[in-house]
Design an enzyme around this catalytic site. Structure first.
Site, PDB file in Angstrom:
ATOM      1  N   ARG A   4      -2.814 -10.231   5.012  1.00 25.23           N
ATOM      2  CA  ARG A   4      -3.258 -10.335   3.607  1.00 25.23           C
ATOM      3  C   ARG A   4      -2.148  -9.758   2.730  1.00 25.23           C
ATOM      4  NH1 ARG A   4      -5.649  -7.211  -0.210  1.00 25.23           N
ATOM      5  NH2 ARG A   4      -7.285  -8.148  -1.484  1.00 25.23           N
TER       6      ARG A   4
ATOM      7  N   LYS B 178       0.840  -1.222   0.000  1.00 24.24           N
ATOM      8  CA  LYS B 178       0.000   0.000   0.000  1.00 24.24           C
ATOM      9  C   LYS B 178       0.865   1.258   0.000  1.00 24.24           C
ATOM     10  CE  LYS B 178      -4.259  -2.151   1.418  1.00 24.24           C
ATOM     11  NZ  LYS B 178      -5.281  -2.428   2.419  1.00 24.24           N
TER      12      LYS B 178
HETATM   13  N1  HH2 Z   1      -7.198  -4.352   0.904  1.00 27.79           N
HETATM   14  C1  HH2 Z   1      -7.539  -4.417  -0.396  1.00 27.79           C
HETATM   15  C2  HH2 Z   1      -8.600  -5.241  -0.822  1.00 27.79           C
HETATM   16  N2  HH2 Z   1      -9.265  -6.015   0.074  1.00 27.79           N
HETATM   17  N3  HH2 Z   1      -9.580  -6.795   2.271  1.00 27.79           N
HETATM   18  C3  HH2 Z   1      -9.242  -6.760   3.570  1.00 27.79           C
HETATM   19  N4  HH2 Z   1      -9.893  -7.549   4.467  1.00 27.79           N
HETATM   20  N5  HH2 Z   1      -8.242  -5.948   4.040  1.00 27.79           N
HETATM   21  C4  HH2 Z   1      -7.542  -5.126   3.202  1.00 27.79           C
HETATM   22  O1  HH2 Z   1      -6.662  -4.385   3.682  1.00 27.79           O
HETATM   23  C5  HH2 Z   1      -7.873  -5.133   1.810  1.00 27.79           C
HETATM   24  C6  HH2 Z   1      -8.926  -5.988   1.367  1.00 27.79           C
HETATM   25  C7  HH2 Z   1      -6.785  -3.598  -1.394  1.00 27.79           C
HETATM   26  O2  HH2 Z   1      -5.696  -4.306  -1.926  1.00 27.79           O
HETATM   27  P1  HH2 Z   1      -5.702  -5.074  -3.336  1.00 27.79           P
HETATM   28  O3  HH2 Z   1      -6.741  -6.153  -3.341  1.00 27.79           O
HETATM   29  O4  HH2 Z   1      -4.343  -5.508  -3.663  1.00 27.79           O
HETATM   30  O5  HH2 Z   1      -6.042  -3.959  -4.415  1.00 27.79           O
HETATM   31  P2  HH2 Z   1      -7.323  -3.658  -5.266  1.00 27.79           P
HETATM   32  O6  HH2 Z   1      -8.410  -3.304  -4.307  1.00 27.79           O
HETATM   33  O7  HH2 Z   1      -6.890  -2.503  -6.142  1.00 27.79           O
HETATM   34  O8  HH2 Z   1      -7.693  -4.877  -6.049  1.00 27.79           O
END
Ligand code: HH2
Length: 261
Positions: free
Chosen positions: A239, A204
């Site tokens: 995660r 992030k």
């Molecule tokens: N962060 C993201 C998505 N889902 N779920 C939980 N429980 N906690 C988190 O911190 C979280 C999440 C964002 O990261 P990412 O999936 O890599 O990115 P994107 O939302 O752009 O797909």
């Protein structure tokens, strides 16, 4: 928990795993590297992301979930805010619903009640479109804790036992750098809620601000550091996108935590 984004626009791995076969291989590889949960998502939640229809989200995630549930012993979670997507995903093999909107939608609670799936309730202030536009809190830790407590109560009222739920403070979701740091510093205060904690800091952008690293790839290093920190603070699930280095860091941290005094 290994992140598997089947999207064209996720902030760090968008477009890499859009092909279902490539996504399944990625999931299998993450499980082989030590991920015990695979978090499959079909809609990006990065700041300013465009919403995706249920049909499109299902088209992206279902073949991947179905194949992984047959081939892997890892648990599969579906990262979605849509009850219809959650229901289909659970029918095809997911056993956890990861809801970044904190299980506020009564229809999502009904899906959990009907299916018996586990769930992660995450805190977010606002929506992905607007969440990073100058979020304000009086006391971020108190407000996030109160939100998560309310999620637990709402679930209980809907007939979903606490034992099926984990909680996530939602790092980067409607939070400034200072908010993220305060939440991380006071993670232990969330143990008062009595449920396992999930934490997502992987790659992030606040990591660049605190570590000085330049590219998204380089955010791996501070991510690994924070995984160890999180374990030390009693977090149950981290995660992450880069499973192998984080698993190694967690094993090293656990060895210290479990060493005989
Ligand atoms: N962060 C993201 C998505 N889902 N779920 C939980 N429980 N906690 C988190 O911190 C979280 C999440 C964002 O990261 P990412 O999936 O890599 O990115 P994107 O939302 O752009 O797909």
């Amino acid at each position: 928990m290994g992140v598997l984004n089947v999207t064209p626009d996720s902030f760090s791995d968008g477009g890499l795993w859009l092909d279902p076969d490539a996504a399944v291989e990625r999931g299998m590889a993450m499980a082989a590297m030590g991920a015990t949960i695979l978090d499959v998502g079909g809609e990006s939640s990065r700041p300013g992301a465009e919403p995706v229809s249920s049909e499109e989200e299902l088209r992206r995630v279902l073949p991947v979930i179905e194949a992984l549930s047959k081939r892997s012993t890892a648990l599969i979670s579906i990262d979605t805010t849509k009850p219809g997507v959650a229901l289909e995903a659970v029918r095809r093999g997911a056993s956890i619903v990861n809801d970044i909107t904190g299980l506020q939608n009564p229809e999502m609670l009904e899906v959990l009640r009907q299916t018996g799936a586990g769930a992660v309730a995450m805190h977010m202030k606002g929506t992905p479109t607007t969440m990073q536009q100058a979020p304000v809190y009086e006391d971020v830790v108190r407000e996030v804790r109160a939100f998560l407590e309310e999620s637990l109560l709402r679930c209980e009222k809907a007939g979903i036992e606490r034992a099926r739920l984990a909680l996530d403070p939602g790092i980067g979701f409607g939070k400034t750098l200072e908010h993220n740091l305060r939440l991380l510093r006071e993670l232990k205060s969330l143990h008062a809620l009595g449920r396992p904690l999930v934490l997502g800091v992987s790659r992030k952008s606040f990591l660049s601000a605190v570590s000085g690293c330049a590219s998204v790839e380089e955010r791996l290093w501070p991510t690994v550091a924070l995984s160890s920190f999180a374990m030390n603070q009693g977090v149950s699930v981290v995660r992450v996108h880069d499973v192998a280095p984080n698993v190694e860091a967690l094993r090293a941290s656990r060895a210290i935590l479990e060493a005989c005094a």
